[in-house]
Motif scaffolding. Sequence first.
Motif, PDB file in Angstrom:
ATOM      1  N   UNK A  75       0.918  -1.216   0.083  1.00 42.58           N
ATOM      2  CA  UNK A  75      -0.033  -0.067   0.141  1.00 42.58           C
ATOM      3  C   UNK A  75       0.969   1.068  -0.131  1.00 42.58           C
ATOM      4  N   UNK A  76       0.681   2.031  -0.949  1.00 45.07           N
ATOM      5  CA  UNK A  76       1.472   3.175  -1.027  1.00 45.07           C
ATOM      6  C   UNK A  76       0.375   4.430  -0.661  1.00 45.07           C
ATOM      7  N   UNK A  77       1.296   5.298  -0.003  1.00 46.27           N
ATOM      8  CA  UNK A  77       0.570   6.477   0.683  1.00 46.27           C
ATOM      9  C   UNK A  77       1.523   7.630  -0.046  1.00 46.27           C
ATOM     10  N   UNK A  78       0.803   8.629  -0.919  1.00 44.95           N
ATOM     11  CA  UNK A  78       1.641   9.506  -1.115  1.00 44.95           C
ATOM     12  C   UNK A  78       1.025  10.953  -1.183  1.00 44.95           C
ATOM     13  N   UNK A  79       1.622  11.969  -0.678  1.00 46.05           N
ATOM     14  CA  UNK A  79       1.409  13.272  -0.320  1.00 46.05           C
ATOM     15  C   UNK A  79       0.644  14.086  -1.477  1.00 46.05           C
ATOM     16  N   UNK A  82       0.132  13.230  -8.080  1.00 43.93           N
ATOM     17  CA  UNK A  82       0.641  13.483  -8.991  1.00 43.93           C
ATOM     18  C   UNK A  82       2.182  13.136  -9.300  1.00 43.93           C
ATOM     19  N   UNK A  83       2.369  12.710  -8.219  1.00 40.97           N
ATOM     20  CA  UNK A  83       4.231  12.028  -8.040  1.00 40.97           C
ATOM     21  C   UNK A  83       4.163  10.648  -8.249  1.00 40.97           C
ATOM     22  N   UNK A  84       2.833   9.923  -8.821  1.00 46.92           N
ATOM     23  CA  UNK A  84       2.477   8.494  -9.049  1.00 46.92           C
ATOM     24  C   UNK A  84       3.514   8.051 -10.112  1.00 46.92           C
ATOM     25  N   UNK A 109      -1.823  14.082   4.778  1.00 50.39           N
ATOM     26  CA  UNK A 109      -0.402  14.439   5.092  1.00 50.39           C
ATOM     27  C   UNK A 109       0.287  13.328   5.585  1.00 50.39           C
ATOM     28  N   UNK A 110       1.615  13.119   5.710  1.00 51.31           N
ATOM     29  CA  UNK A 110       2.319  12.106   6.006  1.00 51.31           C
ATOM     30  C   UNK A 110       3.227  12.379   7.413  1.00 51.31           C
ATOM     31  N   UNK A 115       7.088  12.671   1.591  1.00 54.68           N
ATOM     32  CA  UNK A 115       6.512  12.576   0.301  1.00 54.68           C
ATOM     33  C   UNK A 115       5.674  11.107   0.086  1.00 54.68           C
ATOM     34  N   UNK A 116       6.142  10.110   0.462  1.00 55.96           N
ATOM     35  CA  UNK A 116       5.500   8.885   0.605  1.00 55.96           C
ATOM     36  C   UNK A 116       5.832   7.947   1.644  1.00 55.96           C
TER      37      UNK A 116
END
Length: 125
Positions: A75-79, A82-84, A109-110, A115-116
């Motif tokens: 599971x990827x959490x991204x701030x 658009x950076x995917x 927010x992380x 950023x991820x």
Amino acid sequence: MRKTVATTKAPAAIGPYAQANIIDNLVFTSGQLGLIPETGELAEGLEAQTRQVFANLKAVLEEAGSGLDKVIKTTCFMADIKDFAAMNAIYAEYFDGEFPSRSAVQAAALPKGGLLEIEAVAYIE
């Protein structure tokens, strides 16, 4: 039976949680940020943070007796979603053809302004 995993080769937990837990032959990692274990600081920029996330995941999984080659779900959490594409290009370097299942979401927010963050489930042979 549950076993907690801890290694100094990845950042220490910054709260009341384990780096990973093992249940039977499965390893469930906590989300890993792009923190450099020696300094506790975030790597600079998305590319460096993504590579550090994988270094941290690798260290935790290896401590558990597993490895990135045994990851079955991430599971990827991204701030910023658009950076995917940039994250995805680096992500693909860490898996050899048999890609794990994956979810990717934008988080409001992380921790520490990361950023991820990526968490993984892997198996132990």
